[in-house]
Design a protein around this motif. Sequence first.
Motif, PDB file in Angstrom:
ATOM      1  N   ALA A 199       0.828  -1.210   0.000  1.00 43.74           N
ATOM      2  CA  ALA A 199       0.000   0.000   0.000  1.00 43.74           C
ATOM      3  C   ALA A 199       0.860   1.257   0.000  1.00 43.74           C
ATOM      4  N   LYS A 200       1.957   1.239   0.742  1.00 41.01           N
ATOM      5  CA  LYS A 200       2.851   2.403   0.771  1.00 41.01           C
ATOM      6  C   LYS A 200       3.427   2.678  -0.615  1.00 41.01           C
ATOM      7  N   GLN A 201       3.823   1.608  -1.310  1.00 40.24           N
ATOM      8  CA  GLN A 201       4.386   1.778  -2.650  1.00 40.24           C
ATOM      9  C   GLN A 201       3.342   2.318  -3.626  1.00 40.24           C
ATOM     10  N   LEU A 202       2.118   1.820  -3.517  1.00 39.38           N
ATOM     11  CA  LEU A 202       1.064   2.278  -4.420  1.00 39.38           C
ATOM     12  C   LEU A 202       0.675   3.723  -4.134  1.00 39.38           C
ATOM     13  N   LYS A 203       0.741   4.112  -2.872  1.00 37.89           N
ATOM     14  CA  LYS A 203       0.479   5.508  -2.528  1.00 37.89           C
ATOM     15  C   LYS A 203       1.501   6.420  -3.212  1.00 37.89           C
ATOM     16  N   LEU A 204       2.771   6.015  -3.168  1.00 40.16           N
ATOM     17  CA  LEU A 204       3.819   6.801  -3.820  1.00 40.16           C
ATOM     18  C   LEU A 204       3.621   6.836  -5.332  1.00 40.16           C
ATOM     19  N   ALA A 205       3.207   5.696  -5.905  1.00 43.49           N
ATOM     20  CA  ALA A 205       2.968   5.648  -7.348  1.00 43.49           C
ATOM     21  C   ALA A 205       1.828   6.580  -7.745  1.00 43.49           C
ATOM     22  N   LEU A 206       0.773   6.622  -6.931  1.00 46.08           N
ATOM     23  CA  LEU A 206      -0.368   7.485  -7.238  1.00 46.08           C
ATOM     24  C   LEU A 206      -0.027   8.961  -7.100  1.00 46.08           C
ATOM     25  N   ARG A 207       0.885   9.283  -6.218  1.00 45.71           N
ATOM     26  CA  ARG A 207       1.310  10.676  -6.109  1.00 45.71           C
ATOM     27  C   ARG A 207       1.975  11.141  -7.406  1.00 45.71           C
ATOM     28  N   ILE A 208       2.699  10.225  -8.048  1.00 44.51           N
ATOM     29  CA  ILE A 208       3.387  10.560  -9.292  1.00 44.51           C
ATOM     30  C   ILE A 208       2.427  10.529 -10.475  1.00 44.51           C
ATOM     31  N   ASP A 209       1.520   9.543 -10.470  1.00 50.03           N
ATOM     32  CA  ASP A 209       0.619   9.337 -11.613  1.00 50.03           C
ATOM     33  C   ASP A 209      -0.797   9.068 -11.089  1.00 50.03           C
ATOM     34  N   PRO A 210      -1.494  10.110 -10.601  1.00 50.14           N
ATOM     35  CA  PRO A 210      -2.778   9.912  -9.910  1.00 50.14           C
ATOM     36  C   PRO A 210      -3.904   9.373 -10.778  1.00 50.14           C
ATOM     37  N   LYS A 211      -3.789   9.461 -12.100  1.00 52.19           N
ATOM     38  CA  LYS A 211      -4.866   9.003 -12.980  1.00 52.19           C
ATOM     39  C   LYS A 211      -4.628   7.603 -13.536  1.00 52.19           C
ATOM     40  N   ASN A 212      -3.569   6.960 -13.097  1.00 50.63           N
ATOM     41  CA  ASN A 212      -3.217   5.641 -13.629  1.00 50.63           C
ATOM     42  C   ASN A 212      -4.223   4.593 -13.152  1.00 50.63           C
ATOM     43  N   LYS A 213      -4.988   4.031 -14.091  1.00 51.67           N
ATOM     44  CA  LYS A 213      -6.046   3.085 -13.742  1.00 51.67           C
ATOM     45  C   LYS A 213      -5.488   1.777 -13.185  1.00 51.67           C
ATOM     46  N   LEU A 214      -4.334   1.347 -13.699  1.00 51.78           N
ATOM     47  CA  LEU A 214      -3.743   0.096 -13.222  1.00 51.78           C
ATOM     48  C   LEU A 214      -3.335   0.209 -11.759  1.00 51.78           C
ATOM     49  N   ILE A 215      -2.732   1.348 -11.394  1.00 45.51           N
ATOM     50  CA  ILE A 215      -2.321   1.537 -10.001  1.00 45.51           C
ATOM     51  C   ILE A 215      -3.540   1.567  -9.092  1.00 45.51           C
ATOM     52  N   ARG A 216      -4.592   2.252  -9.522  1.00 48.16           N
ATOM     53  CA  ARG A 216      -5.808   2.331  -8.710  1.00 48.16           C
ATOM     54  C   ARG A 216      -6.445   0.947  -8.557  1.00 48.16           C
ATOM     55  N   SER A 217      -6.366   0.133  -9.610  1.00 46.73           N
ATOM     56  CA  SER A 217      -6.882  -1.233  -9.527  1.00 46.73           C
ATOM     57  C   SER A 217      -6.073  -2.056  -8.525  1.00 46.73           C
ATOM     58  N   GLN A 218      -4.745  -1.874  -8.545  1.00 41.30           N
ATOM     59  CA  GLN A 218      -3.903  -2.571  -7.572  1.00 41.30           C
ATOM     60  C   GLN A 218      -4.250  -2.140  -6.152  1.00 41.30           C
ATOM     61  N   PHE A 219      -4.540  -0.861  -5.981  1.00 38.97           N
ATOM     62  CA  PHE A 219      -4.921  -0.351  -4.671  1.00 38.97           C
ATOM     63  C   PHE A 219      -6.175  -1.062  -4.160  1.00 38.97           C
ATOM     64  N   ARG A 220      -7.155  -1.214  -5.051  1.00 39.98           N
ATOM     65  CA  ARG A 220      -8.390  -1.893  -4.647  1.00 39.98           C
ATOM     66  C   ARG A 220      -8.115  -3.350  -4.271  1.00 39.98           C
ATOM     67  N   GLN A 221      -7.167  -3.972  -4.987  1.00 36.69           N
ATOM     68  CA  GLN A 221      -6.823  -5.358  -4.680  1.00 36.69           C
ATOM     69  C   GLN A 221      -6.199  -5.470  -3.292  1.00 36.69           C
ATOM     70  N   VAL A 222      -5.324  -4.515  -2.965  1.00 46.92           N
ATOM     71  CA  VAL A 222      -4.719  -4.509  -1.632  1.00 46.92           C
ATOM     72  C   VAL A 222      -5.791  -4.293  -0.570  1.00 46.92           C
ATOM     73  N   LEU A 223      -6.757  -3.430  -0.863  1.00 44.75           N
ATOM     74  CA  LEU A 223      -7.840  -3.157   0.084  1.00 44.75           C
ATOM     75  C   LEU A 223      -8.602  -4.431   0.438  1.00 44.75           C
ATOM     76  N   LYS A 224      -8.771  -5.313  -0.541  1.00 40.14           N
ATOM     77  CA  LYS A 224      -9.484  -6.563  -0.287  1.00 40.14           C
ATOM     78  C   LYS A 224      -8.703  -7.481   0.652  1.00 40.14           C
ATOM     79  N   GLU A 225      -7.377  -7.306   0.676  1.00 41.65           N
ATOM     80  CA  GLU A 225      -6.534  -8.204   1.456  1.00 41.65           C
ATOM     81  C   GLU A 225      -6.275  -7.714   2.876  1.00 41.65           C
ATOM     82  N   THR A 226      -6.632  -6.483   3.165  1.00 41.80           N
ATOM     83  CA  THR A 226      -6.393  -5.948   4.503  1.00 41.80           C
ATOM     84  C   THR A 226      -7.589  -5.125   4.944  1.00 41.80           C
ATOM     85  N   ASN A 227      -7.892  -5.186   6.215  1.00 38.87           N
ATOM     86  CA  ASN A 227      -9.014  -4.421   6.769  1.00 38.87           C
ATOM     87  C   ASN A 227      -8.524  -3.298   7.674  1.00 38.87           C
TER      88      ASN A 227
END
Length: 240
Positions: A199-227
């Motif tokens: 999640a920390k890595q994806l947060k950094l990636a989104l700061r650089i490229d906030p509109k990247n759909k693949l990164i946002r999809s990965q974020f949602r996947q991580v969300l499913k794995e942690t509460n």
Amino acid sequence: MAGPMFEVYSIVYKQGKKQVVQGSYRRNRARIERLIKKDPQADYYLALAHLEARNRQWDRAQAAIGSALELEPLCAEAQLLLAQVLEAKNELQPSNDAYQSVLNCHPDFSRGYREYARYLMTHSDSLRLAQNLLLRSLELDPKDALAHTLLAEVYLLQSHTRQALLHLELAAHYHEGQPFYHQRTANLFMKMEQYDEAAKQLKLALRIDPKNKLIRSQFRQVLKETNSPRFSSLWKRWGI
């Protein structure tokens, strides 16, 4: 696995001074085309090709690369970009041949080894060859964070977790903020079930490229794995 890693190539040259190309895709393209009209140079065509590739305009990118190669037939950057664009167009055999041509023509071009290794990891089972190519890439450029990340991926696939973590540490030390560095690192942490780190890595990636759909999809996947409430609030803030 991710496709070609198109390097940022936003600096063009005019009268001996560097100009950073900024703004919208159309404005950037028009600016570079004006430079080409005044003084056609391989560097200008390469800047145009990278711009087109980052916007997934593969045919336009390939045409610009062709113009660059007409001016400088042995330009390593142009040859590598051609291999990457052919790969992105799913023309895999021509792409494979182009990667091999890059290495034959430029045996000391570290990024050529790295990108061909990534190609093999993505499109073949030649993991050992990919590993050897990455080791050669790092021999030429020990500070290439992306090569360290890819080598960590190879070691993880071989169940050599300790070696994978070592190269992830080296990559973290040398990286220069490329979004695909953070994406691939996040993927590795997810495979190791270290979702907080992912999640920390994806947060950094989104700061650089906030509109990247693949990164946002990965974020949602991580969300499913942690509460974790901490990351739930983070995702809400980012609008994921």
